[in-house]
Scaffold this motif. Structure first.
Motif, short mmCIF file in Angstrom:
data_model
loop_
_atom_site.label_atom_id
_atom_site.label_comp_id
_atom_site.label_asym_id
_atom_site.label_seq_id
_atom_site.Cartn_x
_atom_site.Cartn_y
_atom_site.Cartn_z
N ALA A 1 0.83 -1.21 0.00
CA ALA A 1 0.00 0.00 0.00
C ALA A 1 0.87 1.26 0.00
N VAL A 2 1.93 1.24 0.78
CA VAL A 2 2.84 2.38 0.80
C VAL A 2 3.52 2.53 -0.55
N LEU A 3 3.97 1.42 -1.11
CA LEU A 3 4.61 1.46 -2.43
C LEU A 3 3.67 2.03 -3.48
N GLY A 4 2.40 1.65 -3.41
CA GLY A 4 1.42 2.16 -4.36
C GLY A 4 1.13 3.64 -4.20
N ALA A 5 1.30 4.17 -2.99
CA ALA A 5 1.02 5.58 -2.74
C ALA A 5 2.20 6.49 -3.11
N LEU A 6 3.38 5.95 -3.21
CA LEU A 6 4.57 6.78 -3.46
C LEU A 6 4.50 7.59 -4.75
N PRO A 7 4.01 7.06 -5.86
CA PRO A 7 3.94 7.88 -7.07
C PRO A 7 3.07 9.14 -6.91
N ARG A 8 2.07 9.07 -6.05
CA ARG A 8 1.24 10.26 -5.80
C ARG A 8 2.03 11.35 -5.08
N LEU A 9 3.13 10.95 -4.46
CA LEU A 9 4.02 11.92 -3.81
C LEU A 9 5.16 12.34 -4.72
N GLY A 10 5.17 11.80 -5.93
CA GLY A 10 6.23 12.14 -6.86
C GLY A 10 7.46 11.27 -6.71
N VAL A 11 7.36 10.20 -5.92
CA VAL A 11 8.50 9.30 -5.70
C VAL A 11 8.29 8.07 -6.58
N THR A 12 9.17 7.89 -7.54
CA THR A 12 9.00 6.78 -8.49
C THR A 12 10.20 5.84 -8.53
N ASP A 13 11.22 6.09 -7.72
CA ASP A 13 12.44 5.30 -7.77
C ASP A 13 12.48 4.15 -6.77
N VAL A 14 11.40 3.90 -6.04
CA VAL A 14 11.39 2.87 -5.00
C VAL A 14 10.90 1.56 -5.60
N ALA A 15 11.67 0.49 -5.40
CA ALA A 15 11.32 -0.81 -5.96
C ALA A 15 10.51 -1.66 -5.00
N SER A 16 10.69 -1.46 -3.68
CA SER A 16 10.03 -2.32 -2.72
C SER A 16 9.92 -1.61 -1.38
N VAL A 17 8.86 -1.90 -0.65
CA VAL A 17 8.69 -1.38 0.71
C VAL A 17 8.24 -2.53 1.60
N ARG A 18 8.89 -2.70 2.73
CA ARG A 18 8.51 -3.70 3.74
C ARG A 18 8.28 -2.94 5.04
N ILE A 19 7.20 -3.27 5.73
CA ILE A 19 6.86 -2.62 6.98
C ILE A 19 7.16 -3.59 8.12
N GLY A 20 7.75 -3.08 9.19
CA GLY A 20 8.04 -3.89 10.36
C GLY A 20 7.71 -3.13 11.62
N LYS A 21 8.23 -3.61 12.73
CA LYS A 21 8.04 -2.90 13.99
C LYS A 21 9.35 -2.89 14.77
N ARG A 22 9.49 -1.85 15.57
CA ARG A 22 10.69 -1.66 16.40
C ARG A 22 10.22 -1.56 17.84
N VAL A 23 10.84 -2.34 18.71
CA VAL A 23 10.50 -2.33 20.13
C VAL A 23 11.76 -2.02 20.92
N GLU A 24 11.69 -1.04 21.81
CA GLU A 24 12.82 -0.70 22.67
C GLU A 24 12.52 -1.17 24.08
N ILE A 25 13.48 -1.86 24.68
CA ILE A 25 13.34 -2.40 26.03
C ILE A 25 14.51 -1.89 26.86
N GLU A 26 14.23 -1.36 28.03
CA GLU A 26 15.29 -0.94 28.95
C GLU A 26 15.31 -1.87 30.14
N PHE A 27 16.48 -2.42 30.41
CA PHE A 27 16.67 -3.32 31.54
C PHE A 27 17.31 -2.55 32.70
#
Length: 85
Positions: free
Chosen positions: A21-47
């Motif tokens: 979905a993000v990859l499909g929206a990029l051309p509407r922002l004028g960004v056409t050089d992106v071949a792939s987008v993967r979404i993940g998550k980042r978790v920070e833990i303090e011990f």
């Protein structure tokens, strides 16, 4: 205090509809050089300073709680109190 960063990403063979979905929206922002987008998550833990085996505990947390090992991979980065990795 040790700070751990856990990055969780879908395995490469798993479809990522959110990334598509993000990859499909990029051309509407004028960004056409992106071949792939993967979404993940980042978790920070303090011990607490008294925590033992931070790496081992982090691996258990990531493997059993944060990531689904069937469809996701995770990486762990540990920042030691003095700033060295």
């Amino acid at each position: 205090m040790a700070r751990v960063v856990v990055d969780v990403m879908l395995k490469s063979e798993i479809l990522d509809p959110q990334g598509e979905a993000v990859l499909g929206a990029l051309p509407r922002l004028g960004v056409t050089d992106v071949a792939s987008v993967r979404i993940g998550k980042r978790v920070e833990i303090e011990f607490d300073d008294s925590a033992r085996s931070v790496e081992e505990q982090s691996r258990v947390i990531a493997d059993q709680l944060l990531a689904n090992p069937v469809i996701e991979n995770f990486t762990i980065s540990i920042d030691s109190p003095n700033g060295a990795a």
